[in-house]
Enzyme design. Sequence first.
Site, PDB file in Angstrom:
ATOM      1  N   GLY A  34      -0.536   1.696   9.584  1.00 29.66           N
ATOM      2  CA  GLY A  34       0.177   1.500  10.838  1.00 29.66           C
ATOM      3  C   GLY A  34      -0.672   1.160  12.051  1.00 29.66           C
ATOM      4  O   GLY A  34      -0.223   1.313  13.186  1.00 29.66           O
TER       5      GLY A  34
ATOM      6  N   MET B 214     -11.243  -5.902   5.721  1.00 26.25           N
ATOM      7  CA  MET B 214     -10.455  -4.936   6.495  1.00 26.25           C
ATOM      8  C   MET B 214     -10.103  -5.576   7.836  1.00 26.25           C
ATOM      9  O   MET B 214     -10.977  -6.026   8.571  1.00 26.25           O
ATOM     10  CB  MET B 214     -11.255  -3.657   6.755  1.00 26.25           C
ATOM     11  CG  MET B 214     -11.427  -2.731   5.572  1.00 26.25           C
ATOM     12  SD  MET B 214      -9.927  -2.174   4.724  1.00 26.25           S
ATOM     13  CE  MET B 214      -8.875  -1.618   6.065  1.00 26.25           C
TER      14      MET B 214
ATOM     15  N   MET C 104     -12.202   4.072  -0.600  1.00 21.17           N
ATOM     16  CA  MET C 104     -12.835   4.348   0.689  1.00 21.17           C
ATOM     17  C   MET C 104     -13.561   5.676   0.552  1.00 21.17           C
ATOM     18  O   MET C 104     -13.195   6.691   1.154  1.00 21.17           O
ATOM     19  CB  MET C 104     -11.771   4.374   1.798  1.00 21.17           C
ATOM     20  CG  MET C 104     -11.309   2.972   2.169  1.00 21.17           C
ATOM     21  SD  MET C 104      -9.744   2.969   3.046  1.00 21.17           S
ATOM     22  CE  MET C 104      -8.625   3.004   1.660  1.00 21.17           C
TER      23      MET C 104
ATOM     24  N   SER D 137       0.847  -1.198   0.000  1.00 18.79           N
ATOM     25  CA  SER D 137       0.000   0.000   0.000  1.00 18.79           C
ATOM     26  C   SER D 137       0.885   1.251   0.000  1.00 18.79           C
ATOM     27  O   SER D 137       1.627   1.502   0.957  1.00 18.79           O
ATOM     28  CB  SER D 137      -0.895   0.016   1.231  1.00 18.79           C
ATOM     29  OG  SER D 137      -1.413   1.321   1.392  1.00 18.79           O
TER      30      SER D 137
ATOM     31  N   GLY E  32      -8.754   3.962   7.208  1.00 18.92           N
ATOM     32  CA  GLY E  32      -8.469   5.391   7.352  1.00 18.92           C
ATOM     33  C   GLY E  32      -6.990   5.706   7.507  1.00 18.92           C
ATOM     34  O   GLY E  32      -6.533   6.740   7.059  1.00 18.92           O
ATOM     35  N   PHE E  33      -6.266   4.783   8.107  1.00 23.59           N
ATOM     36  CA  PHE E  33      -4.859   5.068   8.401  1.00 23.59           C
ATOM     37  C   PHE E  33      -3.998   3.819   8.272  1.00 23.59           C
ATOM     38  O   PHE E  33      -4.476   2.702   8.499  1.00 23.59           O
ATOM     39  CB  PHE E  33      -4.724   5.610   9.838  1.00 23.59           C
ATOM     40  CG  PHE E  33      -5.599   6.801  10.087  1.00 23.59           C
ATOM     41  CD1 PHE E  33      -5.184   8.076   9.699  1.00 23.59           C
ATOM     42  CD2 PHE E  33      -6.862   6.652  10.642  1.00 23.59           C
ATOM     43  CE1 PHE E  33      -6.016   9.176   9.895  1.00 23.59           C
ATOM     44  CE2 PHE E  33      -7.702   7.751  10.842  1.00 23.59           C
ATOM     45  CZ  PHE E  33      -7.271   9.012  10.464  1.00 23.59           C
TER      46      PHE E  33
ATOM     47  N   HIS F  60      -1.198  -1.290  -4.247  1.00 24.97           N
ATOM     48  CA  HIS F  60      -2.474  -1.038  -3.577  1.00 24.97           C
ATOM     49  C   HIS F  60      -2.634   0.472  -3.374  1.00 24.97           C
ATOM     50  O   HIS F  60      -1.804   1.116  -2.719  1.00 24.97           O
ATOM     51  CB  HIS F  60      -2.488  -1.783  -2.234  1.00 24.97           C
ATOM     52  CG  HIS F  60      -3.779  -1.698  -1.490  1.00 24.97           C
ATOM     53  ND1 HIS F  60      -4.847  -2.529  -1.753  1.00 24.97           N
ATOM     54  CD2 HIS F  60      -4.174  -0.887  -0.469  1.00 24.97           C
ATOM     55  CE1 HIS F  60      -5.839  -2.237  -0.929  1.00 24.97           C
ATOM     56  NE2 HIS F  60      -5.463  -1.247  -0.146  1.00 24.97           N
TER      57      HIS F  60
ATOM     58  N   ASP G 214      -4.869   3.437  -1.898  1.00 23.57           N
ATOM     59  CA  ASP G 214      -5.917   3.747  -0.922  1.00 23.57           C
ATOM     60  C   ASP G 214      -6.511   5.114  -1.191  1.00 23.57           C
ATOM     61  O   ASP G 214      -5.920   6.140  -0.853  1.00 23.57           O
ATOM     62  CB  ASP G 214      -5.327   3.701   0.493  1.00 23.57           C
ATOM     63  CG  ASP G 214      -5.076   2.275   0.950  1.00 23.57           C
ATOM     64  OD1 ASP G 214      -6.013   1.463   0.867  1.00 23.57           O
ATOM     65  OD2 ASP G 214      -3.943   1.976   1.382  1.00 23.57           O
TER      66      ASP G 214
ATOM     67  N   GLY H 100       1.275  -1.921   4.199  1.00 21.28           N
ATOM     68  CA  GLY H 100       1.835  -0.592   3.976  1.00 21.28           C
ATOM     69  C   GLY H 100       3.070  -0.383   4.823  1.00 21.28           C
ATOM     70  O   GLY H 100       4.206  -0.471   4.334  1.00 21.28           O
TER      71      GLY H 100
HETATM   72  C1  DX5 Z   1      -6.212   1.496   5.680  1.00 19.89           C
HETATM   73  C2  DX5 Z   1      -5.794   1.120   4.282  1.00 19.89           C
HETATM   74  C3  DX5 Z   1      -4.684   0.148   4.239  1.00 19.89           C
HETATM   75  C4  DX5 Z   1      -3.414   0.638   4.883  1.00 19.89           C
HETATM   76  C5  DX5 Z   1      -2.671  -0.534   5.427  1.00 19.89           C
HETATM   77  O1  DX5 Z   1      -7.374   2.238   5.629  1.00 19.89           O
HETATM   78  O2  DX5 Z   1      -6.875   0.567   3.559  1.00 19.89           O
HETATM   79  O3  DX5 Z   1      -4.445  -0.287   2.906  1.00 19.89           O
HETATM   80  O4  DX5 Z   1      -2.578   1.333   4.005  1.00 19.89           O
HETATM   81  O5  DX5 Z   1      -1.582  -0.063   6.144  1.00 19.89           O
HETATM   82  P1  DX5 Z   1      -0.810  -1.004   7.183  1.00 19.89           P
HETATM   83  O6  DX5 Z   1      -0.310  -2.188   6.434  1.00 19.89           O
HETATM   84  O7  DX5 Z   1       0.278  -0.112   7.673  1.00 19.89           O
HETATM   85  O8  DX5 Z   1      -1.806  -1.390   8.248  1.00 19.89           O
HETATM   86 ZN    ZN Z   2      -6.407  -0.419   1.583  1.00 19.45          ZN
END
Ligand code: DX5
Ligand code: ZN
Length: 216
Positions: free
Chosen positions: A144, A136, A67, A7, A141-142, A32, A34, A196
């Site tokens: 990490g 999910m 999203m 991501s 949203g974020f 990926h 987002d 990510g």
């Molecule tokens: C979250 C995103 C993910 C995110 C994953 O809303 O959809 O794709 O980037 O990030 P990590 O792998 O850091 O949890």
């Molecule tokens: Zn994602």
Amino acid sequence: MIKVAPSILSADFADMNAALKKMEVSGADYIHCDVMDGVFVPNITFGQIMVKALREKTSLPLDVHLMIIQPERFTDEFIEAGADLLVVHAEASMHLCRTLQTIKARGVKAGVALNPHTPLEVLEYVYDYLDLVLLMSVNPGFGGQQFIPSSLEKAARLRESIVKRGLDIDIEMDGGLSAGNAKAAIDAGVTILVAGSAIFGAPDPAGVIARMKNPK
Ligand code: DX5
Ligand code: ZN
């Protein structure tokens, strides 16, 4: 065959080209993307203009995770921008079946994403239009955030219903994944792993991707 989709949410937004080049030589299967609208999720990232720019710079397939509310307003634009796989949230689309039909009619792979609290039952009448389901494993949203453990049982139940129906549908898991928990996800039936921070935060992204595909 397990696939890994890094991501770019965790990449340097001022140097996406470098991130793409790095992923190309690191064994990534998808990029990926987002897309966040600040309404469906409490964050804003980028839209179709960015996807188009990425498309021009890489030959890796683009896995576009929308999203955004009412994603059907923009599916055509993301397809024109170069999405290979277009994923909409079940919670955000009023006429999910029609949205999927529209995506598939354009020859693009269609996916539905489910928030952690959304039951698998919403998929019941759209299985025939699905190439993939994105579960999910954090609240979207974020990057990490911490992995939500119940996602594993959810994936296993989803795999069971896919097998029972004799369908060929990928299960993508997104959020809190790393080399450390990839095995549990794969054992539960996940075939595409999104990561990510685990990939872009590592000194050796290729090593992380390899370990995610073949975890011990
Ligand atoms: C979250 C995103 C993910 C995110 C994953 O809303 O959809 O794709 O980037 O990030 P990590 O792998 O850091 O949890
Ligand atoms: Zn994602």
